[in-house]
Design an enzyme around this catalytic site. Sequence first.
Site, PDB file in Angstrom:
ATOM      1  N   CYS A 156       0.813  -1.230   0.000  1.00 49.54           N
ATOM      2  CA  CYS A 156       0.000   0.000   0.000  1.00 49.54           C
ATOM      3  C   CYS A 156       0.841   1.272   0.000  1.00 49.54           C
ATOM      4  O   CYS A 156       0.322   2.352  -0.273  1.00 49.54           O
ATOM      5  CB  CYS A 156      -0.945   0.021   1.191  1.00 49.54           C
ATOM      6  SG  CYS A 156      -2.305  -1.135   0.994  1.00 49.54           S
TER       7      CYS A 156
HETATM    8  N1  COA Z   1     -20.488  -8.810   7.810  1.00 58.15           N
HETATM    9  C1  COA Z   1     -20.963  -8.931   9.064  1.00 58.15           C
HETATM   10  N2  COA Z   1     -20.186  -9.182  10.130  1.00 58.15           N
HETATM   11  C2  COA Z   1     -18.867  -9.308   9.932  1.00 58.15           C
HETATM   12  C3  COA Z   1     -18.303  -9.176   8.654  1.00 58.15           C
HETATM   13  C4  COA Z   1     -19.163  -8.935   7.566  1.00 58.15           C
HETATM   14  N3  COA Z   1     -18.702  -8.798   6.313  1.00 58.15           N
HETATM   15  N4  COA Z   1     -16.969  -9.332   8.755  1.00 58.15           N
HETATM   16  C5  COA Z   1     -16.700  -9.558  10.048  1.00 58.15           C
HETATM   17  N5  COA Z   1     -17.841  -9.556  10.766  1.00 58.15           N
HETATM   18  C6  COA Z   1     -17.982  -9.766  12.208  1.00 58.15           C
HETATM   19  C7  COA Z   1     -16.803 -10.514  12.782  1.00 58.15           C
HETATM   20  O1  COA Z   1     -16.972 -11.905  12.654  1.00 58.15           O
HETATM   21  C8  COA Z   1     -16.797 -10.059  14.216  1.00 58.15           C
HETATM   22  O2  COA Z   1     -17.744 -10.793  14.932  1.00 58.15           O
HETATM   23  P1  COA Z   1     -17.463 -11.205  16.471  1.00 58.15           P
HETATM   24  O3  COA Z   1     -17.328  -9.898  17.196  1.00 58.15           O
HETATM   25  O4  COA Z   1     -18.665 -11.980  16.806  1.00 58.15           O
HETATM   26  O5  COA Z   1     -16.186 -11.986  16.436  1.00 58.15           O
HETATM   27  C9  COA Z   1     -17.280  -8.622  14.130  1.00 58.15           C
HETATM   28  O6  COA Z   1     -17.996  -8.515  12.882  1.00 58.15           O
HETATM   29  C10 COA Z   1     -16.151  -7.621  14.143  1.00 58.15           C
HETATM   30  O7  COA Z   1     -15.158  -8.047  13.182  1.00 58.15           O
HETATM   31  P2  COA Z   1     -13.752  -7.378  13.063  1.00 58.15           P
HETATM   32  O8  COA Z   1     -12.958  -8.039  11.971  1.00 58.15           O
HETATM   33  O9  COA Z   1     -13.102  -7.314  14.410  1.00 58.15           O
HETATM   34  O10 COA Z   1     -14.182  -5.925  12.576  1.00 58.15           O
HETATM   35  P3  COA Z   1     -13.432  -4.558  12.641  1.00 58.15           P
HETATM   36  O11 COA Z   1     -14.300  -3.600  13.319  1.00 58.15           O
HETATM   37  O12 COA Z   1     -12.010  -4.696  13.099  1.00 58.15           O
HETATM   38  O13 COA Z   1     -13.366  -4.118  11.108  1.00 58.15           O
HETATM   39  C11 COA Z   1     -11.807  -4.058   9.274  1.00 58.15           C
HETATM   40  C12 COA Z   1     -12.703  -4.904  10.160  1.00 58.15           C
HETATM   41  C13 COA Z   1     -11.021  -4.941   8.328  1.00 58.15           C
HETATM   42  C14 COA Z   1     -12.679  -3.099   8.451  1.00 58.15           C
HETATM   43  C15 COA Z   1     -10.864  -3.217  10.160  1.00 58.15           C
HETATM   44  O14 COA Z   1     -10.236  -4.051  11.107  1.00 58.15           O
HETATM   45  C16 COA Z   1      -9.792  -2.488   9.406  1.00 58.15           C
HETATM   46  O15 COA Z   1     -10.061  -1.671   8.562  1.00 58.15           O
HETATM   47  N6  COA Z   1      -8.530  -2.712   9.783  1.00 58.15           N
HETATM   48  C17 COA Z   1      -7.391  -2.052   9.174  1.00 58.15           C
HETATM   49  C18 COA Z   1      -7.329  -2.479   7.791  1.00 58.15           C
HETATM   50  C19 COA Z   1      -6.173  -1.929   7.052  1.00 58.15           C
HETATM   51  O16 COA Z   1      -5.861  -0.777   7.059  1.00 58.15           O
HETATM   52  N7  COA Z   1      -5.521  -2.777   6.350  1.00 58.15           N
HETATM   53  C20 COA Z   1      -4.506  -2.399   5.501  1.00 58.15           C
HETATM   54  C21 COA Z   1      -4.754  -3.140   4.265  1.00 58.15           C
HETATM   55  S1  COA Z   1      -3.834  -2.420   3.031  1.00 58.15           S
END
Ligand code: COA
Length: 374
Positions: A156
Amino acid sequence: MHLPAITGHGVFTPSQVITNEELVVAFNAYADRWNADNAEAIAAGEIEAKAHSSSEFITAASGIEQRFVLDKSGILDPEVMHPWLRERSDDEPGQMAEMALDACGKALEMAGVAASDVDLVICAASNHERAYPAIAVEIQQLLGAGGFAFDMNVACSSATFGIQAAADMVRSGSVKRALVVNPEICSAHLEWRDRDCHFIFGDVCTAVLIERDDLAKGAKFIIRSTRCATQFSNNIRNNNGFLRRTREGHMEDRRDMQFMQNGRKVFKEVLPMVSKHIADHMADDGINAEALRRLWLHQANKTMNDFIGKKVYGRTPEPGEQPNILQDYANTSSAGSIIAFSKYSDDLHAGDLGLICSFGAGYSVGSVILERRD
Ligand code: COA
């Protein structure tokens, strides 16, 4: 020593859009099929059923509302769940080169520069469609540019690292004009069958033209300074690579051959790294928050950007100070901060300062401090 300046920029946006709603319908249909196919094992407790995704979750967790892709037909087909991208013959332009031509053409037109006057092309992206010859050399040839060209990959952060490399060469006099181009076909390395990340990425290509300041014809952004940093982490990883066929086991459908991340850890570890990086870079350039008119951040997650914006400005940024494009484009890897720059920089006036910052796998973080000059 010369002064490098960004004199042109361009964005290639694919014509096909996938909304969160469309994406979720396809994913849920895929999950239902998968659960039906594996009903016995699920009932026996051997494997877990796949849960549904939801567009409410996607918007709340990421701020993403839609994404542009090169092919939506395959991605939205529950039996396929990946884009269909026609394999190009060796005699026709590759997919990345084709996107790059569009974005580079726009950057050159804005600067009023002929491709033949460019003497460096850097193709900086998270993935390259082949090992060699370099995509950048193909782009150089298709454009009719001179000099030399090479590929680089810092995930990225590829765009800002590419800008630093090009700016340093312009500064030292080894090149006069450089194109840094970022064709990101994220849809091909995203696992669309994993609900934790199936909403994250989109496709796009960005380009910036960097010239020696004294050669620039019109308005420009002087590159005052750049800063890059890396720190190893496995929290964003993709194991696909040229050794895959030489190892044992069934490689074709291994989950780790696509984008993988531990999103929560990324959040926790990258935010302080980026905030400190920007603060140190600004301090060393003698810039305080009041002087910063715009912050063009990497576009992965709205909460993340809100947090960084607040840290940098020491307050909630005013509307327009820290523009997001991720609601329309999703995460486009290295191209995200450049899309934000390209779409939200024309209104700046001579003397205005702005900062581009990208961050991601590696970990890596890169920042570029710009000053508008007319
Ligand atoms: N739909 C519904 N629920 C979902 C889901 C979806 N598509 N994906 C995950 N969930 C659920 C999970 O299973 C979890 O359930 P639980 O609490 O029962 O375990 C809950 O939602 C929260 O999931 P989580 O992965 O912890 O969500 P989050 O709030 O951390 O958001 C991201 C996920 C990926 C959006 C976030 O972590 C993020 O943006 N991180 C940084 C990413 C980044 O910058 N990456 C660099 C890549 S270049």
